[in-house]
Design a protein around this motif. Structure first.
Motif, PDB file in Angstrom:
ATOM      1  N   ARG A  53       0.832  -1.199   0.000  1.00  0.00           N
ATOM      2  CA  ARG A  53       0.000   0.000   0.000  1.00  0.00           C
ATOM      3  C   ARG A  53       0.873   1.258   0.000  1.00  0.00           C
ATOM      4  N   PHE A  54       1.935   1.227   0.816  1.00  0.00           N
ATOM      5  CA  PHE A  54       2.840   2.369   0.856  1.00  0.00           C
ATOM      6  C   PHE A  54       3.492   2.585  -0.508  1.00  0.00           C
ATOM      7  N   GLU A  55       3.933   1.496  -1.155  1.00  0.00           N
ATOM      8  CA  GLU A  55       4.580   1.624  -2.459  1.00  0.00           C
ATOM      9  C   GLU A  55       3.607   2.186  -3.492  1.00  0.00           C
ATOM     10  N   ARG A  56       2.361   1.732  -3.448  1.00  0.00           N
ATOM     11  CA  ARG A  56       1.377   2.227  -4.411  1.00  0.00           C
ATOM     12  C   ARG A  56       1.092   3.713  -4.194  1.00  0.00           C
ATOM     13  N   GLU A  57       0.966   4.109  -2.916  1.00  0.00           N
ATOM     14  CA  GLU A  57       0.731   5.527  -2.625  1.00  0.00           C
ATOM     15  C   GLU A  57       1.920   6.381  -3.048  1.00  0.00           C
ATOM     16  N   LEU A  58       3.135   5.893  -2.833  1.00  0.00           N
ATOM     17  CA  LEU A  58       4.330   6.617  -3.240  1.00  0.00           C
ATOM     18  C   LEU A  58       4.371   6.809  -4.746  1.00  0.00           C
ATOM     19  N   LEU A  59       4.052   5.757  -5.484  1.00  0.00           N
ATOM     20  CA  LEU A  59       4.031   5.848  -6.943  1.00  0.00           C
ATOM     21  C   LEU A  59       2.945   6.821  -7.411  1.00  0.00           C
ATOM     22  N   SER A  60       1.765   6.726  -6.797  1.00  0.00           N
ATOM     23  CA  SER A  60       0.657   7.608  -7.200  1.00  0.00           C
ATOM     24  C   SER A  60       0.999   9.069  -6.958  1.00  0.00           C
ATOM     25  N   ARG A  61       1.620   9.350  -5.799  1.00  0.00           N
ATOM     26  CA  ARG A  61       1.975  10.728  -5.480  1.00  0.00           C
ATOM     27  C   ARG A  61       3.057  11.254  -6.421  1.00  0.00           C
ATOM     28  N   ALA A  62       4.057  10.417  -6.707  1.00  0.00           N
ATOM     29  CA  ALA A  62       5.132  10.837  -7.617  1.00  0.00           C
ATOM     30  C   ALA A  62       4.601  11.076  -9.021  1.00  0.00           C
ATOM     31  N   LEU A  63       3.675  10.247  -9.478  1.00  0.00           N
ATOM     32  CA  LEU A  63       3.058  10.455 -10.794  1.00  0.00           C
ATOM     33  C   LEU A  63       2.316  11.783 -10.840  1.00  0.00           C
ATOM     34  N   ALA A  64       1.543  12.062  -9.800  1.00  0.00           N
ATOM     35  CA  ALA A  64       0.779  13.315  -9.768  1.00  0.00           C
ATOM     36  C   ALA A  64       1.715  14.521  -9.749  1.00  0.00           C
ATOM     37  N   ASP A  65       2.796  14.446  -8.948  1.00  0.00           N
ATOM     38  CA  ASP A  65       3.744  15.559  -8.875  1.00  0.00           C
ATOM     39  C   ASP A  65       4.425  15.816 -10.211  1.00  0.00           C
ATOM     40  N   SER A  66       4.602  14.752 -11.012  1.00  0.00           N
ATOM     41  CA  SER A  66       5.265  14.885 -12.321  1.00  0.00           C
ATOM     42  C   SER A  66       4.262  15.005 -13.456  1.00  0.00           C
ATOM     43  N   ARG A  67       3.016  15.320 -13.099  1.00  0.00           N
ATOM     44  CA  ARG A  67       1.953  15.484 -14.099  1.00  0.00           C
ATOM     45  C   ARG A  67       1.804  14.236 -14.954  1.00  0.00           C
ATOM     46  N   PHE A  68       2.000  13.055 -14.349  1.00  0.00           N
ATOM     47  CA  PHE A  68       1.827  11.769 -15.004  1.00  0.00           C
ATOM     48  C   PHE A  68       2.774  11.562 -16.187  1.00  0.00           C
ATOM     49  N   ASN A  69       3.887  12.299 -16.166  1.00  0.00           N
ATOM     50  CA  ASN A  69       4.973  12.055 -17.118  1.00  0.00           C
ATOM     51  C   ASN A  69       5.849  10.959 -16.522  1.00  0.00           C
ATOM     52  N   GLN A  70       5.838   9.769 -17.151  1.00  0.00           N
ATOM     53  CA  GLN A  70       6.494   8.622 -16.538  1.00  0.00           C
ATOM     54  C   GLN A  70       8.008   8.769 -16.491  1.00  0.00           C
ATOM     55  N   ARG A  71       8.596   9.390 -17.497  1.00  0.00           N
ATOM     56  CA  ARG A  71      10.060   9.562 -17.469  1.00  0.00           C
ATOM     57  C   ARG A  71      10.465  10.517 -16.338  1.00  0.00           C
ATOM     58  N   ALA A  72       9.707  11.586 -16.161  1.00  0.00           N
ATOM     59  CA  ALA A  72       9.996  12.511 -15.064  1.00  0.00           C
ATOM     60  C   ALA A  72       9.780  11.834 -13.716  1.00  0.00           C
ATOM     61  N   THR A  73       8.745  10.977 -13.629  1.00  0.00           N
ATOM     62  CA  THR A  73       8.487  10.248 -12.387  1.00  0.00           C
ATOM     63  C   THR A  73       9.635   9.309 -12.061  1.00  0.00           C
ATOM     64  N   ALA A  74      10.123   8.579 -13.071  1.00  0.00           N
ATOM     65  CA  ALA A  74      11.240   7.665 -12.853  1.00  0.00           C
ATOM     66  C   ALA A  74      12.470   8.419 -12.364  1.00  0.00           C
ATOM     67  N   GLU A  75      12.719   9.572 -12.955  1.00  0.00           N
ATOM     68  CA  GLU A  75      13.877  10.373 -12.544  1.00  0.00           C
ATOM     69  C   GLU A  75      13.716  10.866 -11.110  1.00  0.00           C
ATOM     70  N   ALA A  76      12.511  11.295 -10.751  1.00  0.00           N
ATOM     71  CA  ALA A  76      12.268  11.797  -9.399  1.00  0.00           C
ATOM     72  C   ALA A  76      12.433  10.701  -8.346  1.00  0.00           C
ATOM     73  N   LEU A  77      12.094   9.455  -8.709  1.00  0.00           N
ATOM     74  CA  LEU A  77      12.180   8.345  -7.759  1.00  0.00           C
ATOM     75  C   LEU A  77      13.524   7.632  -7.804  1.00  0.00           C
ATOM     76  N   GLY A  78      14.396   8.042  -8.713  1.00  0.00           N
ATOM     77  CA  GLY A  78      15.694   7.385  -8.826  1.00  0.00           C
ATOM     78  C   GLY A  78      15.609   6.004  -9.442  1.00  0.00           C
ATOM     79  N   LEU A  79      14.613   5.792 -10.298  1.00  0.00           N
ATOM     80  CA  LEU A  79      14.432   4.506 -10.977  1.00  0.00           C
ATOM     81  C   LEU A  79      14.734   4.650 -12.455  1.00  0.00           C
ATOM     82  N   SER A  80      15.049   3.522 -13.085  1.00  0.00           N
ATOM     83  CA  SER A  80      15.106   3.534 -14.542  1.00  0.00           C
ATOM     84  C   SER A  80      13.680   3.535 -15.072  1.00  0.00           C
TER      85      SER A  80
END
Length: 344
Positions: free
Chosen positions: A299-326
């Motif tokens: 649940r925590f991981e899903r909420e973290l992903l959802s929040r990061a997506l919203a902060d990056s306007r659902f741009n997946q590449r920007a979300t990956a960069e913000a989370l330190g993921l490929s």
């Protein structure tokens, strides 16, 4: 286009780009301005014109993405009466309007191949031919063009003319995104905040620590344009005395926003239940003493992903960069939590 503009920033990367534009301004050659949305490409184009020997002549702006493909050529080069259905009288195009001055072509990469061909001739020979005309017209126009695309890739893909790119890229000014402009976020926020306070007749007392943290922690995918909107919204919403200490990055964030239907089609808002009770322990699966822990982690991981997506306007590449993921790691995580269609 007559207006007072200000180019604001103090970071080395931004000042280097401005210096390059200023040096190129004095030469009567084409310039390409490259940058993400909201980085100020039009302001740099205006700077190129104002610092050039053509400063007292017209600066004509055309957004190539704002018109359908069927009208682009008529808008650029003009047309004669009767050249096509609806052409009841002759009309000069943007090239003729900019004669003696500068023509700024925004979103250059959206031009069709046919329009690129005619643009190349205009740039190469200084001649344009109105649609329906039999004779060319001489024009003296300096071209400044802008795009948020890497045009050499478009050349490789066969969707942009290599000879036109060669002709337009005498100088290329690449504007850094706001996230690469160290210190400029707060400089710009102060400017926009002070200006907005003056507009609504409020004393400007700066930002509080919570607002400053929010402004500096965000990645600003929409760059300066997004920052201006966020700051101006925060100032006008602030209903207290003292420094502005609350900002809302995403104005669409709401527990009542429409929930996406299967397939990413927006639907009606899902009902929201509000409670003041503390959440109880999650149920465990039979035979698995660790299920409660796993459920909470998921649940925590899903909420973290959802929040990061919203902060990056659902741009997946920007979300990956913000989370330190490929990018692939993020896609795998979104698929696991059924969030691939989020924001659709």
């Amino acid at each position: 286009m007559e207006r007072a503009t200000q180019v604001i920033g103090q970071s080395g990367a931004f000042l280097d780009a401005l210096e390059l534009a200023s040096r190129a301004a004095a030469l009567d050659r084409p310039v390409l301005v490259i940058g993400e949305r909201g980085t100020g490409k039009e302001l740099v184009a205006e700077r190129l014109h104002r610092l050039s020997p053509r400063w007292d002549q017209p600066l004509v702006v055309m957004n190539c993405a704002a018109l359908p493909e069927t009208l682009i050529e008529a808008e650029l080069f003009g047309h004669e009466a009767g050249a096509f259905t609806g052409a009841s009288k002759s009309r000069a195009g943007r090239f003729e309007e900019a004669d003696g001055g500068t023509l700024f072509l925004d979103e250059l990469g959206t031009l069709s191949m046919a329009a690129q061909d005619r643009l190349l001739r205009a740039v190469e020979y200084g001649e344009i031919t109105r649609i329906g005309a039999s004779r060319p017209t001489r024009v003296d126009v300096r071209i400044v063009a802008a795009t948020n695309e890497h045009l050499p890739d478009r050349v490789e893909q066969g969707t942009f003319r290599a000879d036109l790119l060669d002709r337009l890229s005498f100088e290329v000014v690449t504007l850094p995104p706001l996230r690469a402009r160290a210190g400029d976020v707060l400089v710009l926020a102060e400017f926009f905040g002070r200006r907005m306070a003056a507009e609504i007749g409020r004393e400007w007392e700066g930002f509080g620590p919570t607002a400053l943290d929010a402004l500096t922690d965000y990645r600003w995918p929409g760059n300066v344009r997004e920052l201006r909107n966020v700051v101006e919204r925060a100032v006008y919403r602030w209903a207290h005395t003292g420094p502005v200490d609350a900002v809302q990055i995403d104005p669409f964030a709401s527990p009542y926003r429409p929930a996406p239907l299967p397939g990413g089609i927006p639907g009606n808002a899902a009902p929201v239940q509000l409670t003041t009770e503390e959440p109880g322990p999650l149920p465990r699966e039979d035979g698995d003493a660790g299920a409660d822990f796993k459920s909470r982690v998921n649940r925590f991981e899903r909420e973290l992903l959802s929040r990061a997506l919203a902060d990056s306007r659902f741009n997946q590449r920007a979300t990956a960069e913000a989370l330190g993921l490929s990018y692939d790691q993020l896609r795998h995580a979104l698929k696991r939590h059924e969030l691939l269609g989020a924001g659709g």
